[in-house]
Scaffold this motif. Structure first.
Motif, PDB file in Angstrom:
ATOM      1  N   LEU A 102      22.104  -3.450  29.815  1.00  0.00           N
ATOM      2  CA  LEU A 102      23.279  -4.196  30.406  1.00  0.00           C
ATOM      3  C   LEU A 102      24.181  -4.922  29.257  1.00  0.00           C
ATOM      4  CD1 LEU A 102      22.636  -5.025  34.249  1.00  0.00           C
ATOM      5  CD2 LEU A 102      24.487  -3.553  33.241  1.00  0.00           C
ATOM      6  N   LYS A 103      23.262  -5.492  28.402  1.00  0.00           N
ATOM      7  CA  LYS A 103      23.775  -6.544  27.640  1.00  0.00           C
ATOM      8  C   LYS A 103      25.164  -5.757  26.779  1.00  0.00           C
ATOM      9  CE  LYS A 103      21.501  -9.921  25.065  1.00  0.00           C
ATOM     10  NZ  LYS A 103      22.271 -10.164  23.955  1.00  0.00           N
ATOM     11  N   ASN A 104      24.921  -4.789  26.517  1.00  0.00           N
ATOM     12  CA  ASN A 104      26.100  -4.095  25.369  1.00  0.00           C
ATOM     13  C   ASN A 104      27.205  -3.384  26.421  1.00  0.00           C
ATOM     14  OD1 ASN A 104      25.722  -5.167  23.121  1.00  0.00           O
ATOM     15  ND2 ASN A 104      25.800  -3.333  22.209  1.00  0.00           N
ATOM     16  N   PHE A 105      26.965  -3.300  27.569  1.00  0.00           N
ATOM     17  CA  PHE A 105      27.607  -2.309  28.600  1.00  0.00           C
ATOM     18  C   PHE A 105      29.142  -2.947  28.966  1.00  0.00           C
ATOM     19  CE2 PHE A 105      28.274   0.073  32.394  1.00  0.00           C
ATOM     20  CZ  PHE A 105      27.693   1.536  32.079  1.00  0.00           C
ATOM     21  N   ASN A 106      29.990  -2.068  28.717  1.00  0.00           N
ATOM     22  CA  ASN A 106      31.394  -2.473  28.966  1.00  0.00           C
ATOM     23  C   ASN A 106      31.747  -1.980  30.304  1.00  0.00           C
ATOM     24  OD1 ASN A 106      34.090  -2.674  29.243  1.00  0.00           O
ATOM     25  ND2 ASN A 106      34.465  -2.140  27.102  1.00  0.00           N
ATOM     26  N   LEU A 107      31.631  -3.009  31.351  1.00  0.00           N
ATOM     27  CA  LEU A 107      31.775  -2.648  32.611  1.00  0.00           C
ATOM     28  C   LEU A 107      33.151  -2.091  33.350  1.00  0.00           C
ATOM     29  CD1 LEU A 107      29.741  -5.594  34.229  1.00  0.00           C
ATOM     30  CD2 LEU A 107      29.036  -3.042  34.470  1.00  0.00           C
ATOM     31  N   GLU A 108      34.024  -2.759  32.317  1.00  0.00           N
ATOM     32  CA  GLU A 108      35.507  -2.288  32.707  1.00  0.00           C
ATOM     33  C   GLU A 108      35.704  -0.900  32.211  1.00  0.00           C
ATOM     34  OE1 GLU A 108      37.992  -5.597  31.559  1.00  0.00           O
ATOM     35  OE2 GLU A 108      36.956  -6.842  33.038  1.00  0.00           O
ATOM     36  N   ASP A 109      35.300  -0.328  31.123  1.00  0.00           N
ATOM     37  CA  ASP A 109      35.501   0.913  30.697  1.00  0.00           C
ATOM     38  C   ASP A 109      34.203   1.399  29.941  1.00  0.00           C
ATOM     39  OD1 ASP A 109      36.356   3.288  29.857  1.00  0.00           O
ATOM     40  OD2 ASP A 109      37.636   2.348  28.041  1.00  0.00           O
ATOM     41  N   PRO A 110      33.279   1.845  30.894  1.00  0.00           N
ATOM     42  CA  PRO A 110      31.997   2.429  30.387  1.00  0.00           C
ATOM     43  C   PRO A 110      31.761   3.115  29.127  1.00  0.00           C
ATOM     44  CG  PRO A 110      32.252   2.500  32.827  1.00  0.00           C
ATOM     45  CD  PRO A 110      33.319   2.305  32.213  1.00  0.00           C
ATOM     46  N   ASN A 111      33.218   4.013  29.184  1.00  0.00           N
ATOM     47  CA  ASN A 111      33.235   4.926  27.623  1.00  0.00           C
ATOM     48  C   ASN A 111      33.298   4.095  26.591  1.00  0.00           C
ATOM     49  OD1 ASN A 111      32.886   7.613  28.559  1.00  0.00           O
ATOM     50  ND2 ASN A 111      34.583   7.674  29.667  1.00  0.00           N
ATOM     51  N   ALA A 112      34.110   2.957  26.548  1.00  0.00           N
ATOM     52  CA  ALA A 112      34.317   2.166  25.474  1.00  0.00           C
ATOM     53  C   ALA A 112      33.079   1.166  24.909  1.00  0.00           C
ATOM     54  CB  ALA A 112      35.416   1.295  25.715  1.00  0.00           C
ATOM     55  N   THR A 113      32.038   1.425  25.505  1.00  0.00           N
ATOM     56  CA  THR A 113      30.552   0.751  25.392  1.00  0.00           C
ATOM     57  C   THR A 113      30.220   1.137  24.021  1.00  0.00           C
ATOM     58  OG1 THR A 113      30.128   0.625  27.762  1.00  0.00           O
ATOM     59  CG2 THR A 113      28.003   0.378  25.974  1.00  0.00           C
ATOM     60  N   ILE A 114      30.010   0.164  23.211  1.00  0.00           N
ATOM     61  CA  ILE A 114      29.560   0.424  21.782  1.00  0.00           C
ATOM     62  C   ILE A 114      28.054   0.494  21.793  1.00  0.00           C
ATOM     63  CG2 ILE A 114      31.525  -0.496  20.754  1.00  0.00           C
ATOM     64  CD1 ILE A 114      29.699  -2.926  20.431  1.00  0.00           C
ATOM     65  N   ASP A 115      27.601   0.973  20.573  1.00  0.00           N
ATOM     66  CA  ASP A 115      26.241   1.323  20.513  1.00  0.00           C
ATOM     67  C   ASP A 115      25.625  -0.173  20.107  1.00  0.00           C
ATOM     68  OD1 ASP A 115      24.691   3.506  20.957  1.00  0.00           O
ATOM     69  OD2 ASP A 115      25.847   4.828  19.517  1.00  0.00           O
ATOM     70  N   TYR A 116      24.366  -0.157  20.181  1.00  0.00           N
ATOM     71  CA  TYR A 116      23.667  -1.577  19.690  1.00  0.00           C
ATOM     72  C   TYR A 116      23.549  -1.838  18.280  1.00  0.00           C
ATOM     73  CZ  TYR A 116      21.889  -2.433  24.342  1.00  0.00           C
ATOM     74  OH  TYR A 116      21.712  -2.845  25.790  1.00  0.00           O
ATOM     75  N   SER A 117      23.461  -3.145  17.804  1.00  0.00           N
ATOM     76  CA  SER A 117      23.012  -3.300  16.546  1.00  0.00           C
ATOM     77  C   SER A 117      21.700  -2.826  16.372  1.00  0.00           C
ATOM     78  CB  SER A 117      23.081  -4.767  16.168  1.00  0.00           C
ATOM     79  OG  SER A 117      21.946  -5.380  17.193  1.00  0.00           O
ATOM     80  N   TYR A 118      21.031  -2.533  14.959  1.00  0.00           N
ATOM     81  CA  TYR A 118      19.901  -2.054  14.756  1.00  0.00           C
ATOM     82  C   TYR A 118      18.791  -2.790  15.313  1.00  0.00           C
ATOM     83  CZ  TYR A 118      15.828  -0.220  11.859  1.00  0.00           C
ATOM     84  OH  TYR A 118      14.988   0.351  11.688  1.00  0.00           O
ATOM     85  N   ASN A 119      18.839  -4.028  15.272  1.00  0.00           N
ATOM     86  CA  ASN A 119      17.638  -4.914  15.860  1.00  0.00           C
ATOM     87  C   ASN A 119      17.508  -4.657  17.515  1.00  0.00           C
ATOM     88  OD1 ASN A 119      16.761  -5.698  13.365  1.00  0.00           O
ATOM     89  ND2 ASN A 119      18.187  -7.803  13.612  1.00  0.00           N
ATOM     90  N   LEU A 120      18.810  -4.636  18.163  1.00  0.00           N
ATOM     91  CA  LEU A 120      18.663  -4.478  19.430  1.00  0.00           C
ATOM     92  C   LEU A 120      18.356  -3.135  20.126  1.00  0.00           C
ATOM     93  CD1 LEU A 120      20.114  -7.276  20.714  1.00  0.00           C
ATOM     94  CD2 LEU A 120      20.956  -5.536  22.290  1.00  0.00           C
ATOM     95  N   LYS A 121      18.558  -2.359  19.138  1.00  0.00           N
ATOM     96  CA  LYS A 121      18.303  -1.082  19.562  1.00  0.00           C
ATOM     97  C   LYS A 121      16.749  -0.667  19.299  1.00  0.00           C
ATOM     98  CE  LYS A 121      20.834   3.492  19.199  1.00  0.00           C
ATOM     99  NZ  LYS A 121      22.048   3.856  18.179  1.00  0.00           N
ATOM    100  N   THR A 122      16.196  -1.312  18.432  1.00  0.00           N
ATOM    101  CA  THR A 122      14.490  -1.299  18.096  1.00  0.00           C
ATOM    102  C   THR A 122      13.733  -1.815  19.277  1.00  0.00           C
ATOM    103  OG1 THR A 122      15.305  -1.539  15.667  1.00  0.00           O
ATOM    104  CG2 THR A 122      12.606  -1.726  16.344  1.00  0.00           C
ATOM    105  N   LEU A 123      14.519  -2.868  19.565  1.00  0.00           N
ATOM    106  CA  LEU A 123      13.734  -3.711  20.802  1.00  0.00           C
ATOM    107  C   LEU A 123      13.880  -2.993  22.090  1.00  0.00           C
ATOM    108  CD1 LEU A 123      12.463  -6.540  21.619  1.00  0.00           C
ATOM    109  CD2 LEU A 123      14.919  -7.294  22.150  1.00  0.00           C
ATOM    110  N   LEU A 124      15.111  -2.185  22.271  1.00  0.00           N
ATOM    111  CA  LEU A 124      15.249  -1.519  23.532  1.00  0.00           C
ATOM    112  C   LEU A 124      14.234  -0.183  23.387  1.00  0.00           C
ATOM    113  CD1 LEU A 124      16.863  -0.930  26.233  1.00  0.00           C
ATOM    114  CD2 LEU A 124      18.434   0.297  24.697  1.00  0.00           C
ATOM    115  N   LEU A 125      14.258   0.259  22.381  1.00  0.00           N
ATOM    116  CA  LEU A 125      13.238   1.444  22.295  1.00  0.00           C
ATOM    117  C   LEU A 125      11.928   1.190  22.321  1.00  0.00           C
ATOM    118  CD1 LEU A 125      15.069   3.742  19.277  1.00  0.00           C
ATOM    119  CD2 LEU A 125      15.020   4.159  21.641  1.00  0.00           C
TER     120      LEU A 125
END
Ligand SMILES: [Zn+2]
Length: 187
Positions: A27-50
């Motif tokens: 949810l941290k990076n999720f664009n609630l108004e326009d879900p399609n405009a949600t951007i990918d995470y930074s490298y560190n955050l992605k590693t943490l999520l994975l």
């Protein structure tokens, strides 16, 4: 957690922690108004999520094995349904996270991936919890334990039914002499 045994309570807490962790990170990076405009995470955050997601898969494997070897209850149709339900969701989750190339373009955006990730994780929480409650309840565990002790007592009673008339040492029917006092058994 009075109705679950220790293994159940431990698994429940791990499951809850991982589900909330993944939900929060997604949810941290999720664009609630326009879900399609949600951007990918930074490298560190992605590693943490994975890391969290891999931990969830590992948890799923551990839960499945623990449920399979748990003698608390007989494995019935409910158990099979819960296992399949859980792993189908894990499969959908893995498809969107690790191999989105096979999906149509519209589903490979970050917004779609994070949505499916969150939905499958929250939905997988239900069968995981079902498995924990089905296989690790304290009351059933206690009944199992009582049955085991009963069986053991009955087994020992049938094993040593006769006693030496002299020293009361438990003896087998086929013995001719008492092993402790040496008394001769008449029959
Ligand atoms: Zn004897």
């Amino acid at each position: 957690m009075a109705i679950m045994n220790r293994v159940g309570a431990l698994l429940y807490n791990i499951c809850l922690f991982l589900t909330i962790g993944i939900l929060f990170l997604a949810l941290k990076n999720f664009n609630l108004e326009d879900p399609n405009a949600t951007i990918d995470y930074s490298y560190n955050l992605k590693t943490l999520l994975l890391g969290f997601i891999w931990a969830y898969y590992a948890f799923g494997v551990a839960l499945s094995i623990a449920a399979l070897i748990s003698k608390a209850r007989k494995k019935k149709i409910v158990f099979t349904v819960l296992i399949i339900w859980f792993w189908v969701l894990m499969g959908i989750n893995a498809l969107f996270i690790f191999i989105p190339d096979v999906l149509q373009d519209q589903y490979t955006t970050a917004g779609w991936r994070y949505s499916i990730m969150m939905i499958t994780m929250v939905m997988a929480f239900v069968p995981a919890l079902g498995l924990i409650f089905h296989q690790f309840p304290g009351t059933v565990d206690r009944n199992y334990l009582i049955k085991q002790i009963k069986d053991k007592v009955v087994k020992e009673q049938t094993k040593a039914k006769s006693y030496c008339p002299e020293c009361k040492f438990p003896s087998e029917k086929e013995w001719k002499h008492c092993p402790t006092c040496g008394a001769h058994f008449s029959d």
